[in-house]
Design an enzyme around this catalytic site. Structure first.
Site, PDB file in Angstrom:
ATOM      1  CG  LEU A  41      -2.166   0.838   1.287  1.00 35.84           C
ATOM      2  CD1 LEU A  41      -2.899   0.649   0.114  1.00 35.84           C
ATOM      3  CD2 LEU A  41      -2.851   0.757   2.413  1.00 35.84           C
ATOM      4  CG  ASP A  42       1.244   3.446  -3.728  1.00 36.79           C
ATOM      5  OD1 ASP A  42       2.210   2.570  -3.595  1.00 36.79           O
ATOM      6  OD2 ASP A  42       0.337   3.931  -4.536  1.00 36.79           O
ATOM      7  CG  HIS A  43       4.740   7.111   1.090  1.00 34.19           C
ATOM      8  ND1 HIS A  43       4.921   7.307  -0.390  1.00 34.19           N
ATOM      9  CD2 HIS A  43       4.879   8.458   1.374  1.00 34.19           C
ATOM     10  CE1 HIS A  43       5.152   8.396  -0.764  1.00 34.19           C
ATOM     11  NE2 HIS A  43       5.339   9.153   0.378  1.00 34.19           N
ATOM     12  CB  SER A  45      -2.505   4.468   0.017  1.00 38.07           C
ATOM     13  OG  SER A  45      -2.339   5.037  -1.463  1.00 38.07           O
TER      14      SER A  45
END
Length: 179
Positions: A41-43, A45
């Site tokens: 999960l992107d930083h 997000s």
């Protein structure tokens, strides 16, 4: 018996245990070397991240051939149109090809925890919320999809992966399930 951890990943946390700079990582929340994140999960997000000590379970969660549905709530710039929702439902052309059709619907503003730092606020530009359910896992896919239909994502929260939901977990909190 396998362990599955449901973690509400806060904004700004990297989905890795190894430190590469001064950004927080999963090591700030877990000290168990046997668990590994199931995907990323992107930083920038937030929301549900699954971790497990079972390699086969990790594969069933992350491998595209299993097409495990992931539900996201995206706050987007402006009030999303029916045409944009229809395009998301049909699939969107991205630089790496067409996406599979998504389930897409507009949401009323959800009751979520405040984000730190907060989303930028402009009184003259409204925002809206969209729920997207996808079964692909391309890099930054939801953000690229909403941008492709003219509504860039401002905040992105993953709410569910398969049958597992983030219900009741605040950012940084986690719950363990034995399978």
């Amino acid at each position: 018996m396998s362990r599955l951890i449901l973690f509400n990943k806060p904004y700004g946390v990297l989905c890795q245990f190894r430190r590469t700079d001064d950004k927080p990582t999963l090591a700030d929340f877990f000290d168990d070397p046997t668990i590994h994140p199931c995907g990323r999960l992107d930083h920038d997000s937030e929301g549900l991240l699954l971790l497990t000590d079972d390699g086969k379970l990790n594969s069933r969660i992350t491998e595209p051939r299993y097409k495990l549905a992931k539900t996201y709530w995206a706050q987007v710039d402006h009030v999303i149109t029916d045409e944009a929702l229809t395009a998301l439902r049909r699939g969107v052309s991205l630089n790496d090809g067409m996406t599979a059709p998504a389930k897409a619907r507009q949401l009323a503003e959800p009751e979520l925890w405040p984000r730190t730092p907060p989303i930028r606020y402009r009184a003259s530009i409204p925002t809206s919320w969209v729920e997207l359910v996808i079964s692909e896992g391309r890099n930054r896919q939801v953000r690229r999809m909403t941008a492709a239909v003219g509504f860039p994502t401002l905040r992105l929260v993953r709410m569910q992966i398969g049958e597992w939901r983030i219900d009741g977990l605040m950012p940084g909190e986690w719950r363990e399930i034995r399978l």
